[in-house]
Every structure is written in structure tokens, then in C-alpha cells.
Design a protein around this motif. Structure first.
Motif, mmCIF file in Angstrom:
data_model
loop_
_atom_site.group_PDB
_atom_site.id
_atom_site.type_symbol
_atom_site.label_atom_id
_atom_site.label_comp_id
_atom_site.label_asym_id
_atom_site.label_seq_id
_atom_site.Cartn_x
_atom_site.Cartn_y
_atom_site.Cartn_z
ATOM 1 N N LEU A 389 0.828 -1.207 0.000
ATOM 2 C CA LEU A 389 0.000 0.000 0.000
ATOM 3 C C LEU A 389 0.865 1.260 0.000
ATOM 4 C CD1 LEU A 389 -2.793 -1.037 2.543
ATOM 5 C CD2 LEU A 389 -2.981 -0.880 0.068
ATOM 6 N N THR A 545 -5.732 0.237 -3.994
ATOM 7 C CA THR A 545 -6.555 -0.847 -3.471
ATOM 8 C C THR A 545 -6.688 -1.972 -4.484
ATOM 9 O OG1 THR A 545 -8.461 0.433 -4.164
ATOM 10 C CG2 THR A 545 -7.940 0.483 -1.830
ATOM 11 N N ALA A 548 -3.601 -4.063 -4.218
ATOM 12 C CA ALA A 548 -3.618 -4.838 -2.983
ATOM 13 C C ALA A 548 -4.579 -6.011 -3.116
ATOM 14 C CB ALA A 548 -4.016 -3.946 -1.809
#
Lengths: 724, 81
Positions: A389, A545, A548
Motif C-alpha cells: 500500500l 486498493t 492490494a
């Protein structure tokens, strides 16, 4: 089979009347911003079968009627493919791809502030015969540059609808959606856009070639002319026609080559260069359009060039680059450590509670599998998330602002020796923190070969997971001596390990370059330096995101599977009650494997206990420390524990009575860890990023071989020199 | 006629030709470096290579080895920014 599943899916959706729309455009034209604005950030990321190129689709909000699926194709400058990404995009809009079966419209995103060069691709796309719509993006940037674009004149000259938009502010998006809905409905009434008209002499010169193509294809008269022009100006384009000439037509193909040669000679006799034919024609047309549709006013002072005055300055540029990167590096190293420790703590807390909360009738084996295998495995996946992140947050900021291209510009010369370009600098530097986000960051390398080489050498950069191993070994066996008054021997040893990894990476890059040279194009470094732009935080977060999510779902599966296998090896066979943990691990399959490989690792100076640790630390390098602690019965030890260091120092060979660990053995072990692929997560992420098991397997084999040889040379060489 | 890499920082020139058989010829041309186009050498990278040129209203980085195959004619009066 995923491909079959995909087919069924397509059949199913086709019955619901899904219309496909392709979104194409030059890199940096804001294509993805337009895509996000159209689909409202609801995108689906998958891979084109068999290749590494990501397939990104999303649906236009449904109002009424058919569903419209938008394909965000890789950015490209020309339909003549130079990379796999180019080829995918070019195949989709040329109707050669089975991935898009109901293509009704091509939306070309054009950067208004860079209209001239962006129109080059437009001139190629309009000739394909599909309905085309231009989304003229970045109208604000064009105005700031003093460009006044007459949209009506542009649309008229091209005979295409042109919708002006400022995608990052959402301006013009509703109009664009309306135009898309309108055009996909009206495809029968579509009027072909204007194309290039070849002058009489030229069409006469290439006529024999065009006639040959007409005879061997279903292309229209006009399309044949353009294909002829392309063939005459590009050797690569000739190759495409070799396939159609089979059997007795082979002779025909020879006559085709003769016709091409003849046309080229006639062009040269006219004082022109055949190699430039296609591009010159297109740019002539582009220049003509721009002359009528664009007025150059007085530009506001170029902020971009001012910024570049500092950011790519001879002296300030490299310094700022180092500062920016040091900051990012520091943040991954220290800030990410806080959530990583928290995740670690949380996972063992959950594991502990689950362990005690489970009812007694559940088999203890199952309990241990759940606590140590599954929950531990999930922990091993989640623990990478903070680093991913953090790194991706900064990297996408740098990419979106345009700074990343400057890094490549500054560092390109530096990378030249390895056969790579400046584009590989950031992924490789990131790998000093962790190879996982480093490998994921190679997406910005457009050249497929360079990307692969960068992925393959990234794990040789000494990552943070090697530090516990280095710390344990250096702390226990490298004496605190000062060297040349200012350096210490432990510090120099640590530095040496980092340098060794870098040297290994340079060597490996050279070797891979040599192996792959045979059938791939050598990398080029013709790169646009886009103007600096303000990044969109919303988009940055989405990207972060998304990355991830992909890591957890795709690489996570593999990490979980491997960690269950490793759990099995360390847990079975079960010892009788009351056995010490150290005895249990010795009797386990992992222990037996350690024994089995002892003859193999003896020349490196390792005994079977280190063999066990090598096997368990395939999960992650730092596991070596906890395995050592278990084997030597030291509870709750970490790499700085004095008790573990003492245990290692006092360990004696039961037969000879000599010390098992000497400084030379510890050096050999560290060298092994510099090169060895002791990280299941790296393997999993390479599998995900290259979309095949081939490259991760090659990686394991080459890195382990390298580690073995380097370690052997260290230990045996050291013994010859009388060390250890 | 001189090669593009022989220009000095800030100088402008007009492209005369791109040598046939230059390894990246097609790509250089597609990026807009066609004969008759004006280019301005913005700067060299800190390590002396690659170079940044302005062409068709945008900025492009190319290696000096690639710029060798682009032949240009220097503009007589230096362009005023």
C-alpha cells in the motif's frame, strides 16, 4: 479451464445483448481517466489469456436498452505493434481478437494539448472501417498552452464526431456517454470517416503491390492501397503476407517481394526514402488538419519546463531524485513496520484465541493446521499489505504527476550497461525494501523483455527480510573491529552483502539479456516526457486498493497453499507426548529432509540443522531465525537475542568437537541468503505478474544455483585461504 | 547537415532525413520526427545521455545513439522562447 469458463461467460452475456466499445489512445492522453469517468470506477481487471497484459473492462451505466461494455485497451502510439500491449490493442480494434466479440465502436481518447502527435493514431484507426468517436481530452491544458481548437472544423475534416472533455473534472462526460449510446445504435447509418488520399504518382508506384494484396485478401480497394504503402515502407509489414502465400503461391510471394523492391527503387529514384512513406503521408495529413483546426495563441508560461529546470537539472535533479526516493524508502522501512507489527500481533492473537476456543473434540492436528497453517498463512499474506500500500501510493503519485518518466530520463545512462533502461530503476530500488511491491511496480516498463528481466533480477536486491538473517549472523560471528578508523567490520560485512546482491543482479541481467536476445526486439528508449500534472487522489486510492486486492486474491492463494505444505513438513510425523520442541522438529519431515540434504550442503559448511532452517525459511527468509531458535531450544528469541547467539557460538560438532559455526560458515550462510530465492511470496507474485509457472520456476532454479555456487566458493575459498 | 545529437542545448533545427535502416527508425518517425519537422534540443540528461527534444508541441526523450541517425539543418536564428 479458465478459457472455457470465459467462453461460456461470453455466450451467456451475448444473449443479453452486450455491446462492446473499445477505448484506445496514446499513453498519457488520459485514457484511463476517461474510462473511470465513464464506468464510475467499477472496473474488472483480468488477464488476456496466455499473456501478461491486463484486460480491464467496465460497464457504462445502464439507462435503457443494451448493456455497453467498455474495454480500456493498453495505450499505444501506432497500430504497428512494438510490444505485446500494442499488439493486444491493435488486435482488438482490428477484429483479430476473440476476446471482444461484439465491437461496435472505437472511442479514441485524444490529448488536445498534444493534438498533432495524437492524431497520428487516429489516421490509422479510421481506416479500419469501424465507427469511430473522438473524446478530445484535456481541453484545459490545451487552452493553457494557447491552443485554440476549432472542434467543428476538426470533426468536419475527419468526418467523425468529436466530444470535448476534461475527464479529470468530469466535464463533458455526460455528452460523451450520450454520443456513445447514440453511435452504437446507429451503426448501419455510419458514414466512413475521411481518410488520406494518396497522390497520383504514388498510387501509381505502389499499384502493383496493392493489386497483389487485393488478390490475396478481402480488403477494400482503399485499404489495399494503405496496406501497400505500409508494406513498401516497413519490412515488418511484408512478413505478415508471407503466411498467406503457401503452396504454389510461394512463387507468387517472390513476385510480391520483387514488386515491393521495384516500388522502393522508383521512390528512391524520385529522391524520396521508402522507409518514411507511411509516416510521412500520415503526418502530412495531420499537419493539414491542424493547420485548419488549430490556432496557436500566446501560451501561458510553461510551468512544466520550469519544474524540469529543477527536477532534471544536472546537479539538483539527481540529488532531488535521491531525496525523494530516500523518503519513500524510509517510509516503507519504518512507517510500514508499525502496521506490519500490528498485523503480526493481531494474527498471533487470533491464532491463540482460536486455538483455545476450539472445542476439545476437534483433532489436535486439525487445530494446529488451522492455527499455524491457515491463520499463519493468511498472516504471511496480510503482512505484505502495508508495504504494498505504501509503495504503490507513492509510485502511482509519481507516475501520475509525470515524475516517473523523469526518473527514467535521469537514470537511463546509469542502467545502460545492464541492457535495461531508466524505467527499471524504481522497481529495482523498491526491491531493497521488498521484492513483492518491486515486482508489481514493473508494470510501468512497457518493453516486455525489459520487464521480464527486471522481474527476474529484482529478488537479488537485498530486501528487508534478509536483515534479521544478516543481523543474527553478523552479531554472533563478525568481531567488532574497526577498519581504517571510521568503518567497523560488521558494518562493512553488511554493506558487502548489499553490494554482492547488486553485482549478482547486474550479472543476471546480462545473462538474461543474452539468452532472450535471440527472438525479441532489443529495447529502445524513445520515451515521451509528459507535462507535469496534478494527480487525482481518488484514482490513486483506487489503483492502490486494486493492486492490494490482486495481491491478496491471486498471489495469496499460492502463499496459503505453500504455507500449508510447509506446516505439514514441520508438524508430521507427530512425536510422542512430552517431547521437546527441538526434538520434534528434528524428527519431522522437515528435519528428515534437512538430514537428507546434508551431504549436499556440507561443502558449503552447513550441517543438517541449517538444512532444516533452509527448508522452513522458504516461507520467508526471516523464518530462519525462529527455526534456529526452535532447534536450539531458545524460547521467544529474535535476531538480537544474546541467548541464541551464545547457543550458536557454543554449538559443537558431536564427532570432531569443533565449533559448527565459524565466521566463515556464517559468511557462507549470508552469501547463500543474498542469492537464494527463499521467499514463497516472491514466487507467488512472479507467477501472478508473468501469468505462467515458467518464470517463477526458472527463478527458483537460477537463484538457488547461484546461491549454492557463491556459497561454495565462499566456504571452500575461505578454507583454502586458511580462514575458518 | 548535422546529426541531431550535435545540436547544443536550446538550439532549434529542422529535420532533413532519418537514416534508412536506423534500428528505431519506424518508432522515431511515428513519434513525429519526420522530415520538415522542427525540433528544439531542450537539454541533455545529467549523465549526458539521453537527450530531451521538443517536437510537434511535446517533449520526447531519445538516446544519443538514436539521435545520430536523425540528420538536421540548424535554424539560422536561435528560436526565441
Amino acid at each position: 479451464m479458465p478459457e472455457t469458463a470465459e467462453c461460456h461467460h461470453d455466450l451467456h452475456t451475448a444473449s443479453q445483448q452486450v455491446i462492446d466499445v473499445a477505448l484506445v489512445g496514446n499513453p498519457n492522453a488520459g485514457k484511463t481517466t476517461v474510462f473511470n469517468a465513464l464506468t464510475g470506477l467499477r472496473q474488472k481487471v483480468s488477464n488476456y489469456p496466455g499473456v501478461t497484459v491486463e484486460k480491464i473492462t467496465g460497464f457504462l451505466e445502464k439507462k435503457h436498452g443494451a448493456k455497453i461494455r467498455i474495454h480500456d485497451l493498453p495505450g499505444l502510439y501506432s497500430l504497428v505493434p512494438k510490444s505485446l500491449d500494442d499488439k493486444i490493442a491493435s488486435d482488438v480494434i482490428s477484429g483479430r481478437s476473440n476476446q471482444v466479440d461484439n465491437l461496435r465502436l472505437v472511442v479514441i481518447v485524444v490529448d488536445a494539448s498534444n493534438l498533432n502527435r495524437n492524431l497520428y493514431l487516429v489516421t490509422q484507426v479510421v481506416e479500419l472501417g469501424l465507427p469511430v468517436l473522438i473524446a478530445l481530452n484535456m481541453m484545459d491544458a490545451a487552452r493553457a498552452k494557447g491552443l485554440q481548437i476549432d472542434i467543428e472544423a476538426l470533426a468536419q475534416k475527419l468526418n467523425i464526431s468529436v466530444v470535448p472533455v476534461i475527464a479529470n473534472r468530469g466535464q463533458g462526460i455526460d455528452e460523451l456517454k450520450e454520443s456513445i449510446r447514440h453511435l452504437v445504435k446507429q451503426s448501419e447509418e455510419f458514414f466512413p470517416p475521411a481518410g488520406i488520399t494518396l497522390d497520383v504518382t504514388l498510387s501509381e508506384v505502389i499499384h502493383p503491390v496493392a493489386t497483389w494484396i487485393k488478390r490475396h485478401s478481402k480488403l477494400s480497394e482503399e485499404a489495399c492501397q494503405f496496406e501497400a504503402a505500409r508494406v513498401v515502407s516497413n519490412d515488418g509489414a511484408i512478413e505478415n503476407w508471407r503466411a498467406v502465400a503457401t503452396g504454389h503461391a510461394k512463387q507468387d510471394y517472390t513476385s510480391f517481394l520483387a514488386k515491393v523492391r521495384d516500388a522502393r527503387q522508383r521512390i528512391e529514384a524520385n529522391g524520396s526514402q521508402w522507409g518514411m512513406l507511411e509516416t510521412e503521408l500520415r503526418y502530412q495529413w495531420v499537419d493539414e488538419i491542424c493547420k485548419e483546426a488549430v490556432k496557436q495563441g500566446t501560451p501561458r508560461q510553461g510551468l512544466s519546463e520550469k519544474l524540469d529546470g529543477i527536477l532534471t537539472h544536472k546537479v539538483a535533479g539527481p540529488i532531488l531524485f535521491l531525496l525523494i526516493f530516500a523518503f519513500i524508502f524510509q517510509s516503507i522501512f519504518t512507517w510500514a513496520q508499525i502496521p506490519m507489527d500490528a498485523i503480526d500481533g493481531f494474527v498471533s492473537w487470533v491464532g491463540g484465541h482460536v486455538g483455545t476456543a476450539l472445542p476439545d473434540w476437534i483433532l489436535p492436528d486439525l487445530k494446529d493446521l488451522l492455527v499455524n497453517g491457515v491463520i499463519g498463512g493468511v498472516g504471511a499474506i496480510l503482512v505484505f499489505l502495508p508495504q504494498i500500500l505504501f509503495l504503490f501510493f507513492f509510485l502511482s503519485l509519481l507516475e501520475d504527476t509525470g515524475y516517473m518518466a523523469r526518473v527514467a530520463f535521469i537514470m537511463d545512462r546509469f542502467m545502460r550497461g545492464t541492457g535495461l533502461t531508466g524505467r527499471s530503476v524504481i522497481p529495482l530500488l523498491s526491491s531493497f525494501a521488498c521484492a513483492i511491491p518491486g515486482i508489481m511496480a514493473t508494470r510501468t516498463i512497457s518493453n516486455a523483455r525489459n520487464r521480464l528481466v527486471t522481474i527476474m533480477i529484482a529478488p537479488l536486491m537485498s530486501c528487508s527480510a534478509r536483515l534479521p538473517v544478516y543481523a543474527l549472523m553478523i552479531g554472533a560471528f563478525i568481531p567488532q573491529k574497526s577498519v581504517l578508523a571510521i568503518f567497523s567490520l560488521p558494518g562493512l560485512t553488511l554493506l558487502g552483502m548489499y553490494l554482492l546482491g547488486i553485482l549478482g543482479a547486474i550479472g543476471a541481467a546480462t545473462a538474461f539479456k543474452w539468452f532472450m536476445n535471440k527472438n525479441t526486439r532489443p529495447p529502445t528508449f524513445v520515451m515521451e516526457l509528459p507535462p507535469y500534472r496534478l494527480p487525482s487522489l481518488k484514482w490513486t486510492f483506487l489503483q492502490v486498493t486494486e493492486r492490494a486486492k490482486i495481491f491478496v486474491t491471486d498471489a495469496g492463494k499460492i502463499i496459503l497453499a505453500i504455507s500449508i505444505v510447509l506446516w505439514f513438513l514441520a508438524y508430521y510425523p507427530r512425536p510422542s507426548a512430552g517431547t521437546l520442541p527441538s526434538q520434534a522438529i528434528k524428527n519431522s519431515y522437515a528435519g528428515q529432509l534437512g538430514h537428507a540434504i546434508e551431504p549436499l550442503i556440507k561443502p558449503l559448511g552447513f550441517d543438517w540443522k541449517m538444512g532444516v532452517a533452509l527448508i522452513t525459511s522458504f516461507a520467508a527468509r526471516e523464518v530462519l531465525v525462529s527455526t534456529m531458535a526452535t532447534i536450539y531450544n531458545v524460547e521467544g528469541a529474535n535476531e538480537t537475542s544474546q541467548s541464541l547467539r551464545d547457543k550458536l557460538r557454543s554449538e559443537r560438532d558431536p564427532e570432531t568437537g569443533r565449533a559448527v559455526y565459524t565466521p566463515l560458515v556464517s559468511l557462507s550462510l549470508m552469501v547463500f541468503f543474498v542469492f537464494a530465492c527463499q521467499c514463497m511470496s516472491t514466487v507467488a507474485v512472479v507467477r501472478r505478474e508473468t501469468n505462467s509457472w515458467r518464470w517463477p520456476l526458472i527463478m527458483i532454479v537460477y537463484m538457488t544455483t547461484l546461491a549454492y555456487v557463491a556459497s561454495l566458493l565462499t566456504y571452500q575459498g575461505g578454507k583454502l585461504l586458511g580462514l575458518g | 547537415m548535422i546529426a541531431l545529437e550535435q545540436l547544443k542545448t536550446g538550439e532549434s533545427a529542422t529535420i532533413q532525413t532519418v537514416k534508412n535502416q536506423a534500428p528505431d527508425m519506424a518508432q522515431l518517425l511515428e513519434m513525429g520526427l519526420t522530415p520538415g519537422t522542427r525540433v528544439r534540443l531542450v537539454k541533455f540528461a545529467p549523465l549526458g545521455d539521453p537527450m530531451e527534444v521538443e517536437v510537434r508541441g511535446y517533449h520526447l526523450s531519445i538516446r544519443c545513439s538514436e539521435a545520430k541517425s536523425i540528420l538536421v539543418k540548424k535554424d539560422l536564428s536561435p528560436q526565441v522562447a
